[in-house]
Design an enzyme around this catalytic site. Structure first.
Site, short mmCIF file in Angstrom:
data_model
loop_
_atom_site.label_atom_id
_atom_site.label_comp_id
_atom_site.label_asym_id
_atom_site.label_seq_id
_atom_site.Cartn_x
_atom_site.Cartn_y
_atom_site.Cartn_z
N CYS A 33 14.29 24.43 2.95
CA CYS A 33 13.33 25.14 2.10
C CYS A 33 12.40 24.12 1.44
CB CYS A 33 14.05 25.94 1.02
SG CYS A 33 15.39 26.98 1.64
N MET A 34 11.45 24.60 0.65
CA MET A 34 10.50 23.68 0.02
C MET A 34 11.20 22.71 -0.93
SD MET A 34 7.02 24.45 -2.13
CE MET A 34 6.15 25.29 -0.82
N ASP A 35 12.21 23.20 -1.66
CA ASP A 35 12.80 22.39 -2.74
C ASP A 35 14.31 22.19 -2.61
OD1 ASP A 35 10.20 22.79 -4.10
OD2 ASP A 35 10.96 24.85 -4.20
N ARG A 38 1.05 -10.86 7.21
CA ARG A 38 1.05 -9.65 6.37
C ARG A 38 2.31 -8.85 6.68
NH1 ARG A 38 -4.22 -9.56 8.79
NH2 ARG A 38 -3.63 -7.67 9.91
N TYR A 60 16.27 30.88 4.86
CA TYR A 60 15.21 31.71 5.42
C TYR A 60 15.43 31.93 6.91
CZ TYR A 60 12.53 30.86 1.11
OH TYR A 60 12.11 30.80 -0.19
N ARG A 118 -10.93 0.14 14.61
CA ARG A 118 -10.78 0.91 13.38
C ARG A 118 -11.83 0.44 12.37
NH1 ARG A 118 -5.04 1.12 10.16
NH2 ARG A 118 -5.47 -1.11 9.82
N LYS A 148 0.84 -1.20 0.00
CA LYS A 148 0.00 0.00 0.00
C LYS A 148 0.87 1.25 0.00
CE LYS A 148 -0.41 -0.16 5.05
NZ LYS A 148 -1.24 -0.71 6.15
N HIS A 188 -6.58 -7.07 12.86
CA HIS A 188 -5.33 -6.29 12.86
C HIS A 188 -5.03 -5.86 14.29
CE1 HIS A 188 -2.13 -4.02 11.05
NE2 HIS A 188 -2.61 -2.86 11.39
C1 LIG Z 1 -0.54 -1.66 6.88
C2 LIG Z 1 -1.11 -2.94 7.35
C3 LIG Z 1 -0.26 -4.03 7.63
C4 LIG Z 1 1.24 -3.95 7.63
O1 LIG Z 1 1.71 -3.59 8.91
P1 LIG Z 1 3.28 -3.47 9.21
O2 LIG Z 1 3.34 -2.98 10.59
O3 LIG Z 1 3.79 -2.46 8.21
O4 LIG Z 1 3.87 -4.81 8.99
C5 LIG Z 1 -0.87 -5.24 7.96
N1 LIG Z 1 -2.21 -5.35 8.02
C6 LIG Z 1 -3.03 -4.32 7.79
C7 LIG Z 1 -4.50 -4.52 7.88
C8 LIG Z 1 -2.52 -3.07 7.45
O5 LIG Z 1 -3.35 -2.05 7.23
#
Ligand SMILES: *Cc1c(COP(=O)(O)O)cnc(C)c1O
Length: 382
Positions: free
Chosen positions: A315-317, A224, A268, A139, A41, A168
Site C-alpha cells: 500500500c502507499m504507507d 569521483r 487491496y 548529455r 548529490k 563522464h
Molecule cells: C553521479 C555522477 C558520478 C558518480 O557516479 P557513480 O557511478 O555513482 O560512481 C560521477 N560523475 C558525475 C558527473 C555524476 O553525475
C-alpha cells in the site's frame, strides 16, 4: 527510543563506519597523489548529504559533488567549507547563489561562463569552475574536438578560473569496453590539445566508481566516488576488485498482527490468500516510502534473522508479511508481536536483502532504489 522514530515505526539506518570503510577502500585503489571527490548529490543517494559529506571530508575527500545548487546551499548552511562542485551548469539565474555560497559550477557554454565571470567581478570575487567535455555520452559538455573554441571565447576574462576539466563515462560499468575506450581516448585528445595550446586544464578527472576500480588509467588528478561510497558494486566486474560494505538499511517495527484461516485475503485486490494457518504482520512502510508497489509479493523481510515473504499488494504507507504458523521454526520460536523489529532491506546474521536484490526485482539500478527510501522516512545514523 530514537527521537526520529517516536512518531512512526519505520526508518532508514545509515552506517557511517561502512561509508568510512568504502572511502578507505577507494583511497587504497587510487594511491596518494589522486584526489577524491565524494558524490553526495540527491541527498547522498538517499543517505543524508550533510552527515555523509562531513564523514567524507574527515576521511580526506578534497571535493564534494552535487547535482543542484540547492544541494550545495544545504551543505554550506550546515557549515561545510570544503570545495563543492556542481556537476552540471545551472540556469543563469542561479549565478548569484553560486558566487555567494562559493559553489563551483561545471560549465560548457561561453555565454554562461561570461555571465558568471561578470557577476563575480562585480562582487570582487573570482569565478572558479570546472570545464565539462562531452566525449561521447552526449548529455552535457563541450564536444571534445571543440574545446579550444570554447577556451578562445572565454579565456580573456580575468576572473574566470579553470580549476578542473572533466568528462563522464556512459559505459564504465558495462561488460563491453569499446565505447569506454573511445570516450577515454577522446578525453585524452582534448586534454592534450588544451596543454598544447597552453590552456591549463587544472584538476583532470573522469572516473566514476566503476572506472575508478576497473580502469586505473582513468584516475588522473581526481576520481569521483558515488555509488561505491555507499557500498554498492556498480557492476559484477568490480566485485572481485574491492571489498565494499553497504551503508544503508531500512527497518520498521510491527504495527499489527493477526492469524488468518485458509482462504482469507490480504491487502487491496486480495490477490494473496492464505493457504493454511498464517500470521500476517503489518509494518508502516509503503510505496510512498520507496518500497515500490512493483515489489509486491516478490520480496522478503528479515525478522529475527530469518526471511519471511512479503504478501499482498504494497500500500502507499503500509504493507504486510507472512509467517507460516505450520513451519517447525514458527511453532518453536516465533510469536511475532507489535513493536518487534523487522528489516526491510539490509542484513541480520546470515540473512540478507541488498539494494542489488531489490534493484534486480524492479528492473532498475541500486541508485534509484537507494534514493527513494529517505524521501519520507527519517535517517538514523549508526
Ligand atoms: C553521479 C555522477 C558520478 C558518480 O557516479 P557513480 O557511478 O555513482 O560512481 C560521477 N560523475 C558525475 C558527473 C555524476 O553525475
Amino acid at each position: 527510543m530514537n527521537d526520529k522514530t517516536k512518531n512512526r515505526w519505520s526508518w532508514v539506518e545509515v552506517d557511517l563506519a561502512a561509508i568510512r570503510h568504502n572511502i578507505n577502500a577507494a583511497k587504497q585503489a587510487i594511491g596518494r597523489n589522486t584526489r577524491l571527490l565524494a558524490v553526495v548529490k540527491a541527498n547522498a543517494y538517499g543517505h543524508g548529504a550533510v552527515e555523509v559529506a562531513k564523514t567524507a571530508v574527515k576521511c580526506g575527500a578534497a571535493y564534494l559533488g552535487i547535482a543542484t545548487v540547492n544541494e550545495g546551499i544545504e551543505l554550506r548552511e550546515a557549515g561545510i567549507d570544503q570545495n563543492i562542485l556542481l556537476l552540471s551548469q545551472p540556469p543563469e539565474t542561479a549565478i548569484p547563489d553560486l558566487v555567494n555560497f562559493n559553489i563551483m559550477p561545471s560549465i560548457y557554454t561561453p555565454e554562461f561562463a561570461i555571465q558568471y565571470a561578470e557577476y563575480a567581478d562585480k562582487k570582487q570575487k573570482k569565478a572558479p569552475y570546472h570545464l565539462v567535455i562531452n566525449t561521447g555520452m552526449n548529455r552535457i559538455g563541450v564536444r571534445y574536438n571543440e574545446v579550444l573554441d570554447f577556451l578562445k571565447q572565454t579565456s580573456f576574462h580575468r576572473s574566470l578560473e579553470r580549476m578542473g576539466t572533466f568528462t563522464h563515462f556512459a559505459t564504465a560499468d558495462c561488460e563491453e569496453t569499446l565505447d569506454f575506450k573511445r570516450q577515454y581516448s577522446n578525453f585524452c585528445e582534448a586534454i592534450d590539445a588544451m596543454r598544447a595550446s597552453n590552456f591549463d586544464p587544472g584538476i583532470v578527472h573522469c572516473a566514476n566508481s566503476a572506472a575508478l576500480f576497473r580502469y586505473p588509467e582513468t584516475h588522473f588528478d581526481m576520481v569521483r566516488l558515488g555509488i561505491s561510497l555507499y557500498g554498492c558494486y556498480p557492476c559484477k566486474e568490480v566485485e572481485p576488485l574491492v571489498d565494499l560494505k553497504q551503508a544503508m538499511s531500512v527497518k520498521a517495527k510491527i504495527t499489527d498482527e493477526r492469524i488468518l484461516g485458509v482462504g482469507e485475503g490480504v491487502s487491496y485486490e486480495m490477490n494473496y490468500r492464505a493457504r493454511g494457518a498464517v500470521k500476517i504482520c503489518t509494518i508502516p512502510v509503503g510505496y510512498a516510502d520507496g518500497l515500490r508497489r512493483a515489489f509486491s509479493s516478490k520480496i522478503d523481510f528479515i525478522y529475527k534473522g530469518i526471511k519471511f515473504p512479503q504478501v499482498g499488494n504494497i500500500c502507499m504507507d503500509q504493507c504486510m508479511f507472512e509467517i507460516d504458523m505450520n513451519s517447525a521454526y514458527a511453532q518453536e520460536n516465533l510469536d511475532a508481536q507489535i513493536g518487534e523489529e523487522v528489516i526491510v532491506m539490509g542484513s541480520q546474521g546470515e540473512a540478507c536483502v541488498s539494494l542489488e536484490d531489490l534493484a534486480a526485482i524492479a528492473g532498475t539500478n541500486t541508485y534509484e532504489i537507494a534514493c527513494g527510501f529517505s524521501r519520507r522516512m527519517p535517517i538514523v545514523y549508526a
